[in-house]
Each structure stands twice: as structure tokens, then as C-alpha cells.
Design a protein around this motif. Structure first.
Motif, PDB file in Angstrom:
ATOM      1  N   GLY A 373       6.934  67.713  90.763  1.00  9.96           N
ATOM      2  CA  GLY A 373       6.473  66.822  91.816  1.00  9.96           C
ATOM      3  C   GLY A 373       6.740  65.354  91.532  1.00  9.96           C
ATOM      4  N   TYR A 374       7.162  65.020  90.324  1.00 13.77           N
ATOM      5  CA  TYR A 374       7.313  63.601  89.965  1.00 13.77           C
ATOM      6  C   TYR A 374       8.727  63.198  89.590  1.00 13.77           C
ATOM      7  N   MET A 375       9.612  64.184  89.560  1.00 15.57           N
ATOM      8  CA  MET A 375      10.979  63.847  89.115  1.00 15.57           C
ATOM      9  C   MET A 375      11.757  63.159  90.241  1.00 15.57           C
ATOM     10  N   PHE A 376      12.800  62.463  89.838  1.00 13.80           N
ATOM     11  CA  PHE A 376      13.719  61.887  90.825  1.00 13.80           C
ATOM     12  C   PHE A 376      14.678  63.001  91.236  1.00 13.80           C
ATOM     13  N   THR A 377      14.849  63.175  92.519  1.00 12.93           N
ATOM     14  CA  THR A 377      15.784  64.244  92.923  1.00 12.93           C
ATOM     15  C   THR A 377      17.112  63.675  93.406  1.00 12.93           C
ATOM     16  N   LYS A 378      17.076  62.383  93.809  1.00  9.88           N
ATOM     17  CA  LYS A 378      18.348  61.778  94.231  1.00  9.88           C
ATOM     18  C   LYS A 378      18.965  61.151  92.989  1.00  9.88           C
ATOM     19  N   ILE A 379      19.827  61.871  92.342  1.00  2.68           N
ATOM     20  CA  ILE A 379      20.351  61.351  91.068  1.00  2.68           C
ATOM     21  C   ILE A 379      21.877  61.353  91.071  1.00  2.68           C
ATOM     22  N   GLU A 380      22.399  60.537  90.193  1.00  2.00           N
ATOM     23  CA  GLU A 380      23.850  60.513  90.004  1.00  2.00           C
ATOM     24  C   GLU A 380      24.178  61.479  88.877  1.00  2.00           C
ATOM     25  N   ILE A 381      25.300  62.179  89.013  1.00  2.43           N
ATOM     26  CA  ILE A 381      25.740  63.005  87.885  1.00  2.43           C
ATOM     27  C   ILE A 381      27.203  62.688  87.580  1.00  2.43           C
ATOM     28  N   VAL A 382      27.642  63.010  86.389  1.00  2.00           N
ATOM     29  CA  VAL A 382      29.056  62.789  86.051  1.00  2.00           C
ATOM     30  C   VAL A 382      29.621  64.056  85.423  1.00  2.00           C
ATOM     31  N   LYS A 383      30.960  64.063  85.331  1.00  2.00           N
ATOM     32  CA  LYS A 383      31.618  65.201  84.671  1.00  2.00           C
ATOM     33  C   LYS A 383      32.026  64.754  83.270  1.00  2.00           C
ATOM     34  N   PRO A 384      32.336  65.671  82.387  1.00  2.00           N
ATOM     35  CA  PRO A 384      32.722  65.248  81.033  1.00  2.00           C
ATOM     36  C   PRO A 384      33.905  64.291  81.025  1.00  2.00           C
ATOM     37  N   LYS A 385      34.801  64.446  82.032  1.00  2.00           N
ATOM     38  CA  LYS A 385      35.990  63.600  82.008  1.00  2.00           C
ATOM     39  C   LYS A 385      35.826  62.294  82.784  1.00  2.00           C
ATOM     40  N   THR A 386      34.656  62.050  83.347  1.00  2.00           N
ATOM     41  CA  THR A 386      34.476  60.795  84.093  1.00  2.00           C
ATOM     42  C   THR A 386      34.743  59.616  83.155  1.00  2.00           C
ATOM     43  N   PRO A 387      35.666  58.697  83.578  1.00  2.00           N
ATOM     44  CA  PRO A 387      35.977  57.590  82.670  1.00  2.00           C
ATOM     45  C   PRO A 387      34.765  56.701  82.400  1.00  2.00           C
ATOM     46  N   PHE A 388      34.813  56.049  81.263  1.00  2.00           N
ATOM     47  CA  PHE A 388      33.674  55.248  80.837  1.00  2.00           C
ATOM     48  C   PHE A 388      33.304  54.171  81.860  1.00  2.00           C
ATOM     49  N   TYR A 389      34.321  53.528  82.438  1.00  2.00           N
ATOM     50  CA  TYR A 389      33.981  52.415  83.330  1.00  2.00           C
ATOM     51  C   TYR A 389      33.195  52.923  84.530  1.00  2.00           C
ATOM     52  N   ALA A 390      33.510  54.172  84.969  1.00  2.00           N
ATOM     53  CA  ALA A 390      32.771  54.730  86.107  1.00  2.00           C
ATOM     54  C   ALA A 390      31.347  55.088  85.666  1.00  2.00           C
ATOM     55  N   VAL A 391      31.223  55.571  84.439  1.00  4.60           N
ATOM     56  CA  VAL A 391      29.891  55.889  83.905  1.00  4.60           C
ATOM     57  C   VAL A 391      29.059  54.614  83.883  1.00  4.60           C
ATOM     58  N   GLN A 392      29.709  53.551  83.452  1.00  2.02           N
ATOM     59  CA  GLN A 392      29.023  52.257  83.332  1.00  2.02           C
ATOM     60  C   GLN A 392      28.489  51.807  84.700  1.00  2.02           C
ATOM     61  N   GLU A 393      29.334  51.982  85.729  1.00  2.00           N
ATOM     62  CA  GLU A 393      28.901  51.584  87.070  1.00  2.00           C
ATOM     63  C   GLU A 393      27.736  52.432  87.544  1.00  2.00           C
ATOM     64  N   LEU A 394      27.862  53.748  87.321  1.00  2.00           N
ATOM     65  CA  LEU A 394      26.834  54.662  87.824  1.00  2.00           C
ATOM     66  C   LEU A 394      25.504  54.460  87.118  1.00  2.00           C
ATOM     67  N   ILE A 395      25.569  54.180  85.826  1.00  2.00           N
ATOM     68  CA  ILE A 395      24.305  54.040  85.093  1.00  2.00           C
ATOM     69  C   ILE A 395      23.576  52.782  85.562  1.00  2.00           C
ATOM     70  N   SER A 396      24.344  51.742  85.902  1.00  2.00           N
ATOM     71  CA  SER A 396      23.635  50.545  86.371  1.00  2.00           C
ATOM     72  C   SER A 396      23.070  50.761  87.766  1.00  2.00           C
ATOM     73  N   SER A 397      23.744  51.595  88.580  1.00  2.00           N
ATOM     74  CA  SER A 397      23.192  51.759  89.923  1.00  2.00           C
ATOM     75  C   SER A 397      22.108  52.845  89.963  1.00  2.00           C
TER      76      SER A 397
END
Ligand code: CTP
Length: 873
Positions: A373-397
């Protein structure tokens, strides 16, 4: 007369460089070839009375003896000034663009990879203490801000930032800078931007989104840079290539905000130039579509993603959806996590829970509720091959700061904000070190040859060769490398192999017939050579595994191969201990220094590699002090702050006490342990051993006397009995503690039995014996002997250090030099012959004979026999 020229289509860095160069070459004229960018033109029209620049029409080249070229190195870009070069003048170049084979042939070429050319020139201005007026400073500031995207482009360096601060101190006006930089696009530029957007294709190049725009225009549009900037914002891309055809020419303009794409390298294939983040080129008579095809092929070959999600993620820790909030809190805190993915019973990722919403639930008294009941359900996910710069963008958003990494529908890892920060921190340093070569990659082979015994060198080469056979890369690392650089003797090598260290150490130990100890828990092994090198020296090799990379090129050492080694080094304590040296044959001796270790050795700084260092291992607090005092270095202030925070968080309370004991012992084994103790006192760390440990003038004096006593002992002609000097200092540290507290410390820190006995014997006897020795009456030698003979040499030397009177000191010295070395000549057989039968009475008689000899009452065997006979009666 000198002429200073810059490139056509001048931007503010070009104009600023002209102005700055004029300060260095005051007898010069300034030439602005072609037409400058509109903003520069507008600026110049306002300041034409102050800034005197000539256009090509106005410029007379007669009488020019020296040519200074700024912000470019290409002859085709300096307009009429190229004639001077044709006439044989070799220019002086100041430029921040990398050298190419097409450059002019200079008499002097000042190239530095900085954010702006102005920064290079400013260095000389500062050095020569040349004054800048506020308007000059403002133009130079404008130049740096424009060229570095207001210090945000990745080409920005610390020196650009320093230059900005210097210019502000010269009176540069920031408001003027921002009014020029944040100008709205003109109508013409806006219309062009719309056309560009329509002709843009986004292509995915090895995981990187690249915008490629192909368009035809009737004429050039001014300030293309600003338009391209907007295009990147709108398309949300980090890399853009614009192929703009005007008449028969195709201009290629490229920008890249990520390291994986070096636009300078790509545009070289089109005769272009620039730097890694911005470059341009021109091709005549080509079809732009064909150029685009060639460009895509080149990009596919050249864009290398150095890091992707799988490289930075950590193990797939997750929380079951039915877990109660309070249990989730415990789980996170036990694993030192701020959040985790939430999994369904069948392992699907349903959401993310973090400490923030857990605490909120607990505050509202819902600790018993389930995380569901308390978790965030709208979340971003990545794949193992997602480049670092995209990970960086997603983690900040992402609001949660947690990115689940999903492979084939399953959770395969988790990335947190600190994982990203760690890479960013390392990435900066790696770039400076290895790519830009600002600190040249050093080869230490020669230094090692000079400082290490040949046998050790042979062994290191052997390890390197054995590793090579298995296609492993092998390195020495840690304190061994630090001490090679510092020229300090150290025969304890710390070897990192990119392969199975345990298996490898077995083979190595068998080959050199060394003794092997395997530490299964840590996956490490220690091999000690059976032979001595210089007398009692031995060579000890600790072996550990570094995760092997899939790019298997053991001989070469490209950046990507370092990542596993980098991980290993990054986990270490201080920058000076986090360097490695390759020992594979091909690059034997090459220093790998990601974290400024070399520089910190030069400047004498102890600095951690990341903020969690003392949390990971609080014993490093002791180590920081130990290295600081050993080498006369200084713990830097961020590290000192982290120490204070760790102490506040009572990190010592959570540390295995044996590890603290070992660190304390190591500290007391240092050459001058009082220095480290004083620093521990300053950092308020002594209380972790015991709150009553005192640090004052008296304790300092005692340490000094111990050092004198040990020096006397080691320098005396006595047959050496090895002493544990650290134990003497430790007993002195416990000076003000009573026996109970001392015993409890011994137990808490699990001191070895033998150490504990020595420590407690001093506590029990020490003061009594001192009082006895300093009593008013002259003591017979045998009485001194009787008192001291049962004590360890460590206790005796401490007594000597503590003794106030010369008489007591002399008594102890005599004990060590004379009494304790006195031997009687009479034997058991002699005694039997005299009439003694073996047993306590014979023992008592022998003891009395010894006492008499110690007291000087008897001297030789005859007298001993005589005494034995008289005693039997
Ligand atoms: N190390 C670490 N954290 C620790 C202990 C050790 O990161 N708490 C790493 C450091 O890279 C260190 C290496 O392991 O250089 C080897 O440790 P050790 O042999 O204990 O220290 P040295 O640095 O060799 O120091 P010394 O000269 O005192 O032996």
C-alpha cells in the motif's frame, strides 16, 4: 609589428582570445577575418571605440614580422593572414583545440585541453601580473561562459572555473555576460530551427540517441551554435550532427554532451576539426544523404558505450510485496539501503519502496501495514544494456532514487543514486588521467628496478608471465605501489589478478615453493617466500581477484579494461593507497592512477575516495591518522569531516573489536607513535579505546622516555631478545587506568593471552617494584634480580622509562646487562657429588649460589662449590 588573428565566424572565445593576446603582445594589431557571429558583431559595434580590431579590408600586412594565431590552428580559417604563412612566417599558436596533421607549422604551439582558449592566455596574464580593465575582464568572462555553456559543458576544467573567479575579481560584469548569452533566437534563427526539426532523424547508435539533420539552405544562418543548442533541448538528445548544404558546400556541425561520442574524431573523416564536444567540417560537392550514410557507419564503429546499467548495478536486493512496513525498514537498514524494488510472489517487479515513504507510514502508525500500500508504482526501469548517460537521466527524474534493472522480465540488479554518483566521481578522474594525459601515464619499471631487490623483481615478472599465459591481466596495488613511488622499503606486495586468485596463488606457491594461506571468506590468498632476501626479510604476496571484463585484451590496457581494476581500487581506503602497476610483460611498470594518488603523494594529502569510506570500514579512521603521521601528510578537510561524522555515528561501536585492536597495534608500531596518538586525541578518538586514556604532557614525556629506553636497549651490546615495543607504548597508554579497566579492555579487544599477561603483570606489580627500587636503602643486586626476573622485557623497559631516580634506572640497567646474564658454573652432577639429591633443596641451593654470584660474593666454580658445601650443612 605583430599581428594577432583568430578564425572567421568569430565567437566570443575568438574575440576574447584576441583581446587577451594583445595584453601579452602589446605591440600588435588585431585582425578579425571574415564576418564574426552576429552577437560578436553587435558587441563590437557598441564597443568599437574601446576595442580596435581590423577587418580583412582594413588590414595591411606590410611590416608584419610576427603572427600570433588564437583559437584555431587551421590556415583556411585565418583569412588574409594566411598570406603571411605562405611568405614563410611561422605563427605562434594559442588554442584549446587538439592538434591535427593539417595544422599550420608553428614556431610555438601553446595547446592545452581547457574549456576555452581564453583560459590558456589568462594563465600567462596572471603569471606576468598584467592588469585587466573591467571591460576587458567582461569580454574574457563572456568568452569562457559562452565556450563552456556557462561552465556546464563536460570540456570545462577547474582552470576555467579559476579563470572565472579571477576575472570577477578584476571587475568583470556578470549581468552583461548574461544579457549576451541568453539572447532570444531571432526570427530568422527560429524559422531555421523549425526547418531543422523537420529534417531531423533520431538514430540509435549502439544505445546512444543521436540526432542527424540534413537540410538545404540558400544562405548561411548566423549563430548556428545557439540554434543547435535549442534543437538538442527540444529533441532531448545529447549528440547532434547537422549537415547543412549551402550551394555546393555541405557544412557539418556536430555537438556531443557525452563522452561516448567524440565529435572531433568523427569529423576528422570529413576534413573537419574541433574538440571532443564540438567540431565542424566542410565537404564540397558531396551529396548530403551519402554523407549521412557514411556518418552513420562511422558512428556505429566509433561510439563505444563504456558503461551501461549492468556495470554499475548492485546485487538484486528486493522486498516481498507482503512484507510489513516495519520489517522492510529493518531489512533496508541492515543492508544499508535507502530503498529497494518490491517483488510479487512470482518475482515480477511491482514497484519501489524507499525509506522516505516507510518513515511516513511509521509516523502515521502504519508500521504493521504491508509495503504494497505504500510503494511507488509509477517507476522507471532500465535494461542491463541501458547506457550510463540514460541511467543518469532516469535516476535524476525518478522520484525514488532507485532504478530496478530488468532482464527478461526478472529483476537482475538495482541502481541507486550513489551508484551513479560513484561513477560520475570516478569518470571525471579517469578522463583527466588516462584520456587527456594531463598527468602523463607513468611507467615505474625503472624506479622499481632501482628500489626493489632483484629477487622481488623476478618474482613480480614471474607473476606477470604466469598471468599472461592464462590471459589474465595482473597488477600490484595498494601500499606497495605507494611505497615504490615514495621510495620507502616495502616487501609486502598486494597483487590483483583478473582471474581466480585462489587457483592462481596455488600455482604460484607451488612454483616458487612458497607457503600458502587461503582466506576463503575473502577469496584471497597469501604466499610467503621461504627464503630470506636480506637477512630476515621475506617477501609476502597477497593475491585478490578483480572481476574480469568481457573485453579480453590482457596485453593492452584500454580504458574499458580498467573497470574491474578500478572497482577494486575504488573500494580502497585512501587515494594514495589506490594505485596499481601493471606487471604483465607488455606493459610492466605502467602506473594506473585513477584517483589522483600521485598528486596527493606530491602534495602530502590523505584523502578518501568516496563519502562512504569510513562507514564501509571505520578502522580506516586509525589508518588515516597512521599514514598522516608516518609520512608527515595532512588529512584533507572533507576527509576529516567524514571522520567526525563517522565518530558521531558511533561507527566504532559497530566494528569488530579485534580489528580496532590490530589497528591500534599498527599505530603503536610506527616510528613515533605519540604523533599518531596526539592526532587521535585531537580527533577525539582515544575514548573509543577507553574514556580515561589521558593525553597530556606527562603521557608525552613517558612515550619519549620509552623511546629512549628502547633505543638504549637496541643499541646496547646485549644479546637481543626481540621486544614488542608497541606493547610498551600500549601499557603506557593504559597508565591511568586501574587493573579492572585494563582487564576489561584486554577482554573487549580480545588481546592475545600472552599480551594480556604482560599488560596485567605490569598493572599489578609495576608501581610496587618502582617504589621498591627507589627506596632509601641501597639494594643488593640479588634483591633487584629477584624482583625483576619474572617480568617480561617490555615491562622492565617500561619501568626503566618510568623510573624517576638514577639509582632505580641503574638498577634496572644492571639487571639487564649484568644480573640477568649471570650464569653459575656448578652443575647438577657437581651438586650430587657434593651430596645433594635432586629435588627442591638442590634447586634452592643453586639459587642461593646464583644470588651470591650476582652480589659479587663469589666469582668462580671453586667458590661456588665451597658455598654449595657450606649450604648443605
Ligand atoms: N586497505 C583498505 N582498507 C583497509 C585496509 C587496507 O582499503 N582498512 C587497502 C589499501 O589499499 C592498502 C591495502 O589494502 O594499501 C593493503 O593493506 P595493508 O597491507 O594493511 O596496508 P598498507 O597500505 O600496505 O600499509 P602498511 O605500509 O602500513 O602495511
Amino acid at each position: 609589428m605583430d599581428l594577432i588573428v583568430t578564425h572567421t565566424n568569430a565567437d566570443f572565445d575568438a574575440l576574447g582570445s584576441l583581446i587577451a593576446a594583445k595584453k601579452l603582445f602589446p605591440h600588435s594589431r588585431l585582425l578579425l577575418p571574415g564576418s564574426p557571429e552576429p552577437a560578436v558583431r553587435e558587441f563590437l559595434s557598441l564597443f568599437k571605440d574601446i576595442i580596435k580590431v581590423e577587418s580583412e579590408n582594413e588590414c595591411d600586412l606590410k611590416g608584419i614580422e610576427r603572427l600570433i594565431v588564437v583559437d584555431t590552428r587551421h590556415m583556411s580559417r585565418i583569412g588574409v593572414a594566411a598570406k603571411l604563412i605562405e611568405e614563410g612566417i611561422k605563427p605562434i599558436i594559442y588554442d584549446h583545440h587538439p592538434r591535427t596533421e593539417y595544422d599550420m607549422d608553428p614556431s610555438k604551439d601553446i595547446y592545452q585541453e581547457l574549456g576555452a582558449t581564453v583560459t590558456i592566455l589568462l594563465d600567462s596574464i596572471k603569471r606576468r601580473k598584467i592588469k585587466l580593465s573591467p571591460i576587458e575582464a567582461t569580454i574574457l568572462l563572456l568568452a569562457i561562459y559562452e565556450e563552456t555553456g556557462s561552465l556546464t559543458f563536460r570540456t570545462t576544467t577547474k582552470r576555467d572555473v579559476d579563470a572565472v573567479s579571477f576575472l570577477l575579481s578584476c571587475g568583470a560584469r556578470l549581468n552583461m555576460v548574461s544579457s549576451y548569452l541568453n539572447r532570444e533566437l531571432t526570427e530568422e534563427q527560429l524559422a531555421f530551427l523549425v526547418r531543422l526539426i523537420h529534417s531531423t532523424h533520431i538514430v540509435n547508435i549502439n544505445g546512444v540517441k543521436v540526432a542527424i539533420c540534413v537540410c538545404r539552405e540558400k544562405s548561411y544562418v548566423g549563430e548556428l551554435g545557439a540554434v543547435i543548442h535549442k534543437l538538442m533541448d527540444i529533441e532531448n538528445v545529447k549528440v547532434v550532427f547537422v549537415l547543412l548544404q549551402v550551394n555546393s558546400k555541405v557544412n557539418i556541425i556536430a555537438r556531443s554532451h557525452i563522452q561516448a561520442v567524440d565529435v572531433n574524431k568523427i569529423l576528422k573523416h570529413f576534413g573537419g576539426a574541433g574538440h571532443t564536444a564540438a567540431a565542424s567540417g566542410k565537404v564540397i560537392g558531396a551529396d548530403p544523404e551519402e554523407l549521412k550514410e557514411k556518418l552513420v557507419k562511422l558512428l556505429k564503429r566509433n561510439v563505444k558505450i563504456r558503461l551501461s546499467a549492468k556495470d554499475i548495478m548492485s546485487g538484486p536486493f528486493a522486498i516481498d510485496v507482503d512484507t510489513k512496513i516495519r520489517d522492510a525498514k529493518k531489512l533496508l537498514s541492515k543492508n544499508r539501503l535507502k530503498g529497494a524494488p518490491v517483488l510479487s510472489k512470482d518475482g515480477a517487479v511491482l514497484g519501489v519502496i524507499n525509506t522516505r515513504n516507510i518513515n511516513k507510514a511509521i509516523r502515521k502508525k502504519f508500521g504493521h501495514a504491508r509495503v504494497k500500500g505504500y510503494m511507488f508504482t509509477k517507476i522507471e526501469i532500465v535494461k542491463p544494456k541501458t547506457p550510463f548517460y540514460a541511467v543518469q537521466e532516469l535516476i535524476s527524474s525518478s522520484g525514488t532514487g532507485i532504478l530496478p534493472v530488468i532482464a527478461r522480465g526478472r529483476l537482475s540488479g538495482v541502481i541507486t543514486r550513489s551508484d551513479v554518483l560513484k561513477v560520475l566521481h570516478q569518470g571525471l578522474i579517469v578522463d583527466k588521467r588516462i584520456k587527456k594525459g594531463r598527468h602523463p601515464i607513468l611507467n615505474l619499471a625503472k624506479k622499481m628496478n632501482n628500489s626493489l631487490p632483484k629477487k622481488i623483481m623476478d618474482l613480480l615478472r614471474l607473476i606477470g608471465d604466469m598471468a599472461q599465459e592464462k590471459h589474465y591481466a595482473a597488477f600490484v596495488a595498494g601500499g606497495f605501489v605507494r611505497d615504490i613511488i615514495m621510495g620507502v622499503k616495502n616487501y609486502d606486495a598486494d597483487v590483483v589478478v583478473e582471474g581466480n586468485a585462489i587457483e592462481f596463488s596455488r600455482e604460484f606457491a607451488a612454483k616458487v615453493r612458497g607457503s600458502l594461506v587461503i582466506h576463503k571468506k575473502f577469496g584471497t590468498a597469501t604466499v610467503v617466500m621461504p627464503w630470506g632476501l636480506t637477512g630476515k626479510d621475506r617477501f609476502k604476496v597477497d593475491m585478490a581477484t578483480a572481476r574480469r571484463e568481457k573485453y579480453e585484451r590482457p596485453a593492452a590496457l584500454p580504458d574499458v579494461e580498467f573497470s574491474s581494476l578500478r572497482d577494486d581500487l575504488y573500494r580502497r581506503d585512501f587515494t594514495i593507497n589506490a594505485m596499481a602497476v601493471s606487471i604483465n610483460r607488455k606493459n610492466f611498470g605502467q602506473l594506473i592512477d585513477f584517483f589522483e594518488g600521485q598528486r596527493h603523494i606530491e602534495s602530502g594529502v590523505i584523502s578518501v575516495l568516496h563519502e562512504g569510506s569510513f562507514i564501509d570500514d571505520p578502522t580506516r579512521i586509525f589508518r588515516a591518522v597512521r599514514f598522516e603521521q608516518r609520512y608527515g601528510f595532512r588529512i584533507d578537510s572533507p576527509t576529516e569531516e567524514l571522520i567526525k561524522t563517522a565518530i558521531k555515528k558511533d561507527m566504532f561501536g559497530m566494528t569488530e573489536k579485534q580489528r580496532i585492536r590490530e589497528e591500534l597495534i599498527l599505530m603503536l608500531k610506527e616510528e613515533d607513535p605519540m604523533r599518531a596518538i596526539t592526532r587521535m586525541h585531537e580527533l577525539d578518538e582515544l575514548r573509543f579505546i577507553h574514556p580515561k586514556i589521558r593525553h597530556d604532557k606527562r603521557s608525552k614525556e613517558l612515550f619519549k622516555s620509552i623511546s629512549d629506553a628502547c633505543h638504549w636497549y637496541k643499541g646496547s651490546f646485549l644479546k637481543k631478545r626481540a621486544i614488542d615495543t608497541w606493547l610498551i607504548y600500549l601499557m603506557a597508554l593504559f597508565e591511568d587506568l586501574d587493573t579492572r579497566s585494563t582487564r576489561s579492555i584486554c577482554e573487549r579487544f580480545v588481546f592475545r593471552r600472552f599480551d594480556k599477561i604482560r599488560i596485567l603483570s605490569y598493572k599489578g606489580e609495576g608501581d610496587k617494584i618502582l617504589r621498591f627500587l627507589s627506596g632509601s636503602l641501597a639494594l643488593p643486586a640479588s634483591k633487584v634480580y629477584k624482583k625483576l626476573r619474572g617480568l617480561s622485557y617490555e615491562v622492565i623497559l617500561l619501568l626503566m622509562a618510568k623510573a624517576k631516580s638514577d639509582r632505580s634506572r641503574k638498577a634496572i640497567r644492571d639487571f639487564l646487562i649484568k644480573y640477568n646474564r649471570t650464569k653459575i658454573s656448578i652443575t647438577g652432577n657437581d651438586m650430587k657429588e657434593i651430596g645433594y639429591s635432586p629435588g627442591p633443596s638442590m634447586g634452592r641451593a643453586l639459587e642461593k649460589i646464583l644470588f651470591a654470584k650476582i652480589d659479587g660474593k663469589i666469582e668462580n666454580k671453586t667458590e661456588e662449590r665451597k658455598l654449595a658445601k657450606s649450604l648443605i650443612r
